[in-house]
Design an enzyme around this catalytic site. Structure first.
Site, PDB file in Angstrom:
ATOM      1  N   GLY A  10       0.846  -1.190   0.000  1.00 49.87           N
ATOM      2  CA  GLY A  10       0.000   0.000   0.000  1.00 49.87           C
ATOM      3  C   GLY A  10       0.880   1.237   0.000  1.00 49.87           C
ATOM      4  N   GLY A  13      -0.330   4.819  -1.090  1.00 49.03           N
ATOM      5  CA  GLY A  13      -1.397   5.479  -0.342  1.00 49.03           C
ATOM      6  C   GLY A  13      -0.871   6.506   0.643  1.00 49.03           C
ATOM      7  CG  ASP A  34      -0.261   0.694  -3.902  1.00 47.91           C
ATOM      8  OD1 ASP A  34      -1.274   0.477  -4.586  1.00 47.91           O
ATOM      9  OD2 ASP A  34      -0.272   1.391  -2.872  1.00 47.91           O
ATOM     10  CB  ILE A  35      -2.996  -2.450  -6.916  1.00 44.36           C
ATOM     11  CG1 ILE A  35      -3.507  -3.388  -7.993  1.00 44.36           C
ATOM     12  CG2 ILE A  35      -3.849  -1.216  -6.778  1.00 44.36           C
ATOM     13  CD1 ILE A  35      -4.642  -4.271  -7.544  1.00 44.36           C
ATOM     14  CG  ASP A  52      -4.572  -8.157  -6.090  1.00 43.67           C
ATOM     15  OD1 ASP A  52      -4.824  -7.773  -4.927  1.00 43.67           O
ATOM     16  OD2 ASP A  52      -5.413  -8.697  -6.828  1.00 43.67           O
ATOM     17  CE1 TYR A 142     -10.398   1.194   7.341  1.00 44.74           C
ATOM     18  CE2 TYR A 142     -11.479   2.533   9.011  1.00 44.74           C
ATOM     19  CZ  TYR A 142     -10.330   2.118   8.369  1.00 44.74           C
ATOM     20  OH  TYR A 142      -9.133   2.641   8.758  1.00 44.74           O
ATOM     21  CE  LYS A 146      -8.101  -0.939   9.006  1.00 39.76           C
ATOM     22  NZ  LYS A 146      -6.747  -1.326   8.554  1.00 39.76           N
TER      23      LYS A 146
HETATM   24  N1  SER Z   1      -9.380   7.766   8.674  1.00 38.71           N
HETATM   25  C1  SER Z   1     -10.211   6.589   8.689  1.00 38.71           C
HETATM   26  C2  SER Z   1     -11.478   6.846   7.967  1.00 38.71           C
HETATM   27  O1  SER Z   1     -11.938   7.952   8.000  1.00 38.71           O
HETATM   28  C3  SER Z   1     -10.500   6.151  10.098  1.00 38.71           C
HETATM   29  O2  SER Z   1      -9.538   5.239  10.508  1.00 38.71           O
HETATM   30  O3  SER Z   1     -12.033   5.941   7.416  1.00 38.71           O
END
Ligand code: SER
Length: 320
Positions: A10, A13, A34-35, A52, A142, A146
């Site tokens: 990554g 990013g 990274d991709i 990937d 998300y 996590k």
């Molecule tokens: N910065 C992240 C988000 O906004 C939170 O970990 O998704």
């Protein structure tokens, strides 16, 4: 003894770019994956493998080819984008982590893995000040990924002996690469709109308090956490870390001290519901006790640094 080789997955990013710059400045051997290709000038000279992370064989081959000992795995879909593409986000976030952990546990193994968790593991009910072991009922794909990822890290550590370490990051604010698809992104995005003719439109309500952190402290947390002996770490999931908390109105007032004509309006969208489910701050005494966590950048310094960067002046992490 062979020199450590760090791989950043990554690397194109927001956090990957900053970590690559930091490791390079420290003279470490670094491989980027990274991709998509890196775009920051400061890391274009580092070896790059288009990868990937969901392709286990391809990832394992490239890590072995470069004799990688340490992986920093940042490739993930963030909260807002995850809500619009939930299946894709789950596959990327979970398969990517499981592939890294499986390789780390393999015959040749990895010395260490860093993987970021997030404030998003907390959900409604965690309270304004989330404890290390606070109530976790994430409301986003998300956050679910996590939360599950933390449990996988714990499992791979206990059952496969993998030295994987993690912190729960808040919104991260830096200058070298933009975030993408997060709920805290307004706090970076606004710095590109300080001199617009029209008021900046913020997608959160002005009293939405969230935990935030300057990138220098985000990188510092990794460096500190990865440096201590494993035996010093009581937490095998992810450490709460806190730097500062603010709402849009407070950030914009601080910006006005530098740019008196800055104007904004708030037009909350679907991201407001995500933010409303997150705590306003994290209780981080365990990180402070176990590995000496101590943030260095406060809100006035953060705003000064972001505005200086937009003007091309030296920033906090650069020697002056
Ligand atoms: N910065 C992240 C988000 O906004 C939170 O970990 O998704």
């Amino acid at each position: 003894m062979a020199q450590d080789v760090h791989c950043i997955i990554g690397a194109s990013g927001q956090l990957g770019t900053e970590m690559a710059l930091s490791l390079k400045a420290a003279g470490e051997r670094v491989v980027l994956m990274d991709i998509k290709s890196p775009s920051h000038d400061g890391i274009l000279d580092l070896p790059f493998e288009q990868t990937d992370v969901c392709d286990l064989q391809g990832l394992a081959h490239r890590l072995s080819k470069h004799n990688v000992s340490h992986v920093h795995h940042f490739a993930a879909a963030l909260s807002a984008r995850g809500e619009t593409e939930p299946q894709w986000a789950w596959d990327l976030n979970m398969r990517g982590l499981l592939n890294v952990l499986e390789i780390a546990a393999g015959v040749d193994g990895l010395a260490q893995v860093f993987w970021p968790s997030s404030i998003a593991v907390f959900g409604p009910g965690s309270g304004a000040w989330a404890a290390q072991d606070g109530h976790r009922l994430p409301g986003t794909v998300y956050g679910i990924s996590k939360n599950a990822g933390e449990q996988w890290c714990n499992w791979y550590h206990r059952h496969r002996g993998v030295d994987v370490r993690s912190v729960r990051y808040p919104g991260l604010i830096g200058t070298h690469a933009p975030p993408g698809g997060g709920t805290t992104d307004y706090a970076v995005e606004v710095f590109d709109h300080l001199n617009d003719a029209e008021p900046y439109t913020c997608f959160l309500a002005e009293d939405t308090q969230l935990p935030m952190m300057h990138m220098d402290d985000a990188v510092l947390a990794i460096t500190q956490l990865m440096s201590v002996p494993r035996s010093a770490l009581r937490c095998t999931e992810a450490y709460n870390i806190q730097a500062m908390s603010f709402d849009p109105a407070t950030l914009f007032a601080e910006i006005r001290r530098h740019v008196p004509n800055f104007r904004y309006r708030c037009a909350p969208d679907f991201r407001q519901d995500i933010a409303a489910g997150w705590p306003g701050a994290l209780e981080d005494s365990m990180a402070r006790e176990d590995w000496g966590w101590k943030p260095t950048v406060d809100l006035p310094e953060l705003v000064t640094s972001m505005i200086a960067a937009r003007k091309g002046q030296p920033q906090l992490s650069q020697p002056t």
